[in-house]
Enzyme design. Structure first.
Site, short mmCIF file in Angstrom:
data_model
loop_
_atom_site.label_atom_id
_atom_site.label_comp_id
_atom_site.label_asym_id
_atom_site.label_seq_id
_atom_site.Cartn_x
_atom_site.Cartn_y
_atom_site.Cartn_z
N SER A 133 0.84 -1.19 0.00
CA SER A 133 0.00 0.00 0.00
C SER A 133 0.87 1.24 0.00
O SER A 133 2.00 1.22 0.52
CB SER A 133 -0.90 0.01 1.24
OG SER A 133 -1.56 1.26 1.40
N TYR A 146 -1.26 -0.71 10.22
CA TYR A 146 -1.42 -1.01 8.79
C TYR A 146 -0.18 -0.58 8.02
O TYR A 146 0.37 -1.35 7.22
CB TYR A 146 -2.66 -0.29 8.26
CG TYR A 146 -3.01 -0.64 6.83
CD1 TYR A 146 -3.72 -1.80 6.54
CD2 TYR A 146 -2.66 0.21 5.79
CE1 TYR A 146 -4.05 -2.11 5.22
CE2 TYR A 146 -3.00 -0.10 4.47
CZ TYR A 146 -3.69 -1.26 4.20
OH TYR A 146 -4.02 -1.57 2.90
N LYS A 150 2.51 -3.06 5.97
CA LYS A 150 2.74 -2.96 4.53
C LYS A 150 4.19 -2.60 4.22
O LYS A 150 4.79 -3.13 3.27
CB LYS A 150 1.79 -1.94 3.92
CG LYS A 150 0.31 -2.33 4.01
CD LYS A 150 0.04 -3.67 3.33
CE LYS A 150 -1.45 -3.98 3.26
NZ LYS A 150 -1.73 -5.25 2.54
#
Length: 241
Positions: A133, A146, A150
């Site tokens: 991401s 998150y 990633k």
């Protein structure tokens, strides 16, 4: 039918980018082995494209390994399974950390490991694409774990490419911008948050799931035989601004 006679394992295949990958790979001739924790999603996908389905909770390491062994040796692996828990840096919880890192990073490392072992035992070759991401490149509020997961997967992708390369296995990642999945819509449903973000995209829109899936298919194809260890952004120019 560029993938005729090939088999692809896709995690998170029930929804979003993973489901789009399953459709596109099947349309191009691949046999799809779809992994998801939601049986109803897999049933509807199988009715649409055929292939095989394995119900698995990727948050459980032993179950993840068992599912990969059940899937068997495949030509390609797409790691699309992902989750997010929206917590600020001040409010991060152990439960949120475990949920996000367990699926986004640990499960992906396990599936890559099991895929690689099976490919080497079969004589080598093959390709992996991990989905990361732009959150691994820019800081977004409430995306602490998150972003860490990633960015970690991108680092792991480079290590995997180096160690799997001598066996003919290519490993790459794609880093999409906001892609219009159920997960993204939850995080970006507030126009006050989404509109300033969209304005930073020269192309003027967020990504659709097929934008990402087509890029992944390209990285798995023979057109990119010299591409490994790279992170390809699918971001409409976001990181260029």
């Amino acid at each position: 039918m560029q993938f005729a006679g090939k088999t692809v394992i896709i995690t998170g295949a029930g929804k979003g980018i993973g489901r789009a990958c399953a459709r596109i790979m099947a349309e191009r001739g691949a046999q799809v082995i779809a992994l998801s924790r939601t049986a109803s999603d897999l049933e509807s996908l199988q009715a649409e494209i055929g292939g095989r389905s394995i119900v698995v909770d990727l948050a459980e390491p032993a179950a993840t390994r068992a599912a990969m062994k059940e899937a068997g040796t495949a030509d390609f692996l797409i790691n699309s399974a992902g989750t997010n828990v929206l917590e600020t840096s001040f409010d991060m919880t152990e439960a949120g950390y475990e949920a996000v890192m367990g699926i986004n990073l640990r499960a992906a490392l396990i599936t890559c490991q099991e895929f690689g072992r099976a490919r080497v035992a079969a004589g080598g070759s093959g390709a992996i694409v991990n989905i990361t991401s732009i959150a691994g490149h820019r800081g977004f509020p409430e995306h602490l774990c998150y972003a860490a997961s990633k960015a970690g997967l991108e680092g792991a992708t480079r290590v995997l490419a180096k160690e799997f390369g001598p066996h003919g296995i290519r490993v790459n990642a794609v880093a999409p911008t906001i892609t219009l999945t159920e997960l993204a819509l939850k995080a970006w449903r507030d126009p006050a948050k989404s509109e300033p973000m969209m304005a930073r995209h020269p192309i003027g829109r967020f990504a659709e799931v097929d934008d990402v899936a087509r890029t992944i298919a390209m990285l798995l194809s023979s057109d990119t035989e010299m591409v490994t260890g790279t992170v390809l952004t699918v971001d409409g120019g976001f990181l260029a601004t």
